[in-house]
Design a protein around this motif. Sequence first.
Motif, PDB file in Angstrom:
ATOM      1  N   MET A 124       0.712  -1.176  -0.035  1.00  0.00           N
ATOM      2  CA  MET A 124      -0.009  -0.050   0.009  1.00  0.00           C
ATOM      3  C   MET A 124       0.836   1.416   0.197  1.00  0.00           C
ATOM      4  SD  MET A 124      -2.913   1.338  -0.291  1.00  0.00           S
ATOM      5  CE  MET A 124      -3.935  -0.219  -0.021  1.00  0.00           C
ATOM      6  N   ARG A 125       2.012   1.303   0.811  1.00  0.00           N
ATOM      7  CA  ARG A 125       2.902   2.474   0.740  1.00  0.00           C
ATOM      8  C   ARG A 125       3.469   2.712  -0.909  1.00  0.00           C
ATOM      9  NH1 ARG A 125       7.636   1.226   2.553  1.00  0.00           N
ATOM     10  NH2 ARG A 125       8.283   3.252   3.155  1.00  0.00           N
ATOM     11  N   SER A 126       3.700   1.801  -1.340  1.00  0.00           N
ATOM     12  CA  SER A 126       4.069   1.864  -2.826  1.00  0.00           C
ATOM     13  C   SER A 126       3.074   2.453  -3.749  1.00  0.00           C
ATOM     14  CB  SER A 126       4.466   0.356  -3.298  1.00  0.00           C
ATOM     15  OG  SER A 126       5.476  -0.028  -2.744  1.00  0.00           O
ATOM     16  N   TYR A 127       1.785   1.902  -3.535  1.00  0.00           N
ATOM     17  CA  TYR A 127       0.498   2.521  -4.330  1.00  0.00           C
ATOM     18  C   TYR A 127       0.296   3.963  -3.921  1.00  0.00           C
ATOM     19  CZ  TYR A 127      -0.008  -2.558  -4.523  1.00  0.00           C
ATOM     20  OH  TYR A 127       0.178  -3.859  -4.945  1.00  0.00           O
ATOM     21  N   ILE A 128       0.409   4.243  -2.764  1.00  0.00           N
ATOM     22  CA  ILE A 128       0.216   5.688  -2.287  1.00  0.00           C
ATOM     23  C   ILE A 128       1.143   6.608  -2.761  1.00  0.00           C
ATOM     24  CG2 ILE A 128       0.208   7.331  -0.291  1.00  0.00           C
ATOM     25  CD1 ILE A 128      -1.334   5.084   1.304  1.00  0.00           C
ATOM     26  N   THR A 129       2.471   6.144  -2.639  1.00  0.00           N
ATOM     27  CA  THR A 129       3.618   6.846  -3.212  1.00  0.00           C
ATOM     28  C   THR A 129       3.633   6.960  -4.767  1.00  0.00           C
ATOM     29  OG1 THR A 129       5.193   5.820  -1.612  1.00  0.00           O
ATOM     30  CG2 THR A 129       6.441   6.921  -3.699  1.00  0.00           C
ATOM     31  N   GLU A 130       3.202   6.083  -5.612  1.00  0.00           N
ATOM     32  CA  GLU A 130       2.746   6.261  -6.966  1.00  0.00           C
ATOM     33  C   GLU A 130       1.635   7.090  -7.373  1.00  0.00           C
ATOM     34  OE1 GLU A 130       4.344   4.783  -9.838  1.00  0.00           O
ATOM     35  OE2 GLU A 130       5.770   4.449  -8.400  1.00  0.00           O
ATOM     36  N   PHE A 131       0.821   7.267  -6.431  1.00  0.00           N
ATOM     37  CA  PHE A 131      -0.342   8.408  -6.487  1.00  0.00           C
ATOM     38  C   PHE A 131       0.148   9.767  -6.455  1.00  0.00           C
ATOM     39  CE2 PHE A 131      -3.605  10.852  -4.871  1.00  0.00           C
ATOM     40  CZ  PHE A 131      -4.764  10.847  -5.589  1.00  0.00           C
ATOM     41  N   ILE A 132       0.743   9.906  -5.245  1.00  0.00           N
ATOM     42  CA  ILE A 132       1.372  11.141  -5.007  1.00  0.00           C
ATOM     43  C   ILE A 132       2.345  11.820  -6.147  1.00  0.00           C
ATOM     44  CG2 ILE A 132       2.845  12.600  -3.351  1.00  0.00           C
ATOM     45  CD1 ILE A 132       1.765  10.782  -1.108  1.00  0.00           C
ATOM     46  N   GLY A 169      10.321   9.241  -3.894  1.00  0.00           N
ATOM     47  CA  GLY A 169       9.636   7.985  -4.083  1.00  0.00           C
ATOM     48  C   GLY A 169      10.278   6.683  -4.329  1.00  0.00           C
ATOM     49  N   GLY A 170      11.541   6.906  -5.021  1.00  0.00           N
ATOM     50  CA  GLY A 170      12.508   5.826  -5.574  1.00  0.00           C
ATOM     51  C   GLY A 170      12.518   4.651  -4.508  1.00  0.00           C
ATOM     52  N   HIS A 171      12.790   4.984  -3.412  1.00  0.00           N
ATOM     53  CA  HIS A 171      13.039   3.932  -2.165  1.00  0.00           C
ATOM     54  C   HIS A 171      11.882   3.211  -1.870  1.00  0.00           C
ATOM     55  CE1 HIS A 171      11.793   7.409   0.122  1.00  0.00           C
ATOM     56  NE2 HIS A 171      11.860   6.597   1.298  1.00  0.00           N
ATOM     57  N   TRP A 191      -0.781   0.920 -12.169  1.00  0.00           N
ATOM     58  CA  TRP A 191      -1.638   1.619 -13.249  1.00  0.00           C
ATOM     59  C   TRP A 191      -2.789   2.355 -12.714  1.00  0.00           C
ATOM     60  CZ3 TRP A 191      -0.866  -3.473 -16.183  1.00  0.00           C
ATOM     61  CH2 TRP A 191       0.342  -3.711 -16.736  1.00  0.00           C
ATOM     62  N   ILE A 192      -3.473   1.703 -11.950  1.00  0.00           N
ATOM     63  CA  ILE A 192      -4.777   2.365 -11.411  1.00  0.00           C
ATOM     64  C   ILE A 192      -4.407   3.481 -10.593  1.00  0.00           C
ATOM     65  CG2 ILE A 192      -6.801   1.827  -9.847  1.00  0.00           C
ATOM     66  CD1 ILE A 192      -6.787  -0.933 -10.315  1.00  0.00           C
ATOM     67  N   THR A 193      -3.450   3.405  -9.776  1.00  0.00           N
ATOM     68  CA  THR A 193      -3.009   4.560  -8.783  1.00  0.00           C
ATOM     69  C   THR A 193      -2.692   5.832  -9.950  1.00  0.00           C
ATOM     70  OG1 THR A 193      -1.201   3.500  -8.226  1.00  0.00           O
ATOM     71  CG2 THR A 193      -2.806   3.267  -6.761  1.00  0.00           C
ATOM     72  N   GLN A 194      -1.736   5.459 -10.485  1.00  0.00           N
ATOM     73  CA  GLN A 194      -1.444   6.588 -11.473  1.00  0.00           C
ATOM     74  C   GLN A 194      -2.081   7.279 -12.386  1.00  0.00           C
ATOM     75  OE1 GLN A 194       1.393   3.783 -13.849  1.00  0.00           O
ATOM     76  NE2 GLN A 194       2.900   3.565 -12.203  1.00  0.00           N
TER      77      GLN A 194
END
Length: 217
Positions: free
Chosen positions: A1-9, A44-46, A75-78
């Motif tokens: 979930m951290r990754s998805y939120i980071t991708e969204f931001i 967000g790279g890390h 893809w969805i979060t982006q």
Amino acid sequence: MRSYITEFIGTYFLVLTVGATVLTKTPLAPVAIGAILTVMVYAGGHVSGAHYNPAVTLAVLLRGRINLADAVPYWITQLAGGVLAALTATYIVNPRSVPTLSPSGRELGVALLAEALFTFALAYVVLNAATSRDHPGNSFYGLAIGFTVTAGAFAVGGISGGAFNPAVAVGAASMGLLAWSKIWIWLLADLVGGALAGVAFLALNPKERAPLELSAT
């Protein structure tokens, strides 16, 4: 979930910057866009690998550094981040009129080619600078990625719109900058460019086919 939120931001601020600078006709919009991508990649790279781009996620998927179960939520979060950013930019700028890019005839083929080429370049740089075994823990990948987008925007932004990113394209269409009836141009070209980058990377770096235990992207 951290990754998805980071991708969204990250995608949100990328598309917000695209929208705000293009809608206000900022002369150095490509510099601002490349700069926000650079800092968001470092931020967000890390955590998520800082793709912020469905075409890059596709390239990383083909390269073997992410699986389909993670790629789909990326893809969805982006895309969600791109659409929300577009609505925000439109609200902030509140432009009186928006010139809509709708290529046809020869311009259609030129836009397809320009988008595919520079999306390939972007994804190719991401794979080599941020996922290669030859650059473990490097500190230059964010600049390399950001400058690729800046160069592409200056080179063909006036021709194809310079999206190089399906999330940016959907966001731009939501702002009226790209014609919804022609959105397939950017989706097709950008995804093809990303896929070709993944194939090219593995062809040139066959030792990278084995997945790494730790990954930056």
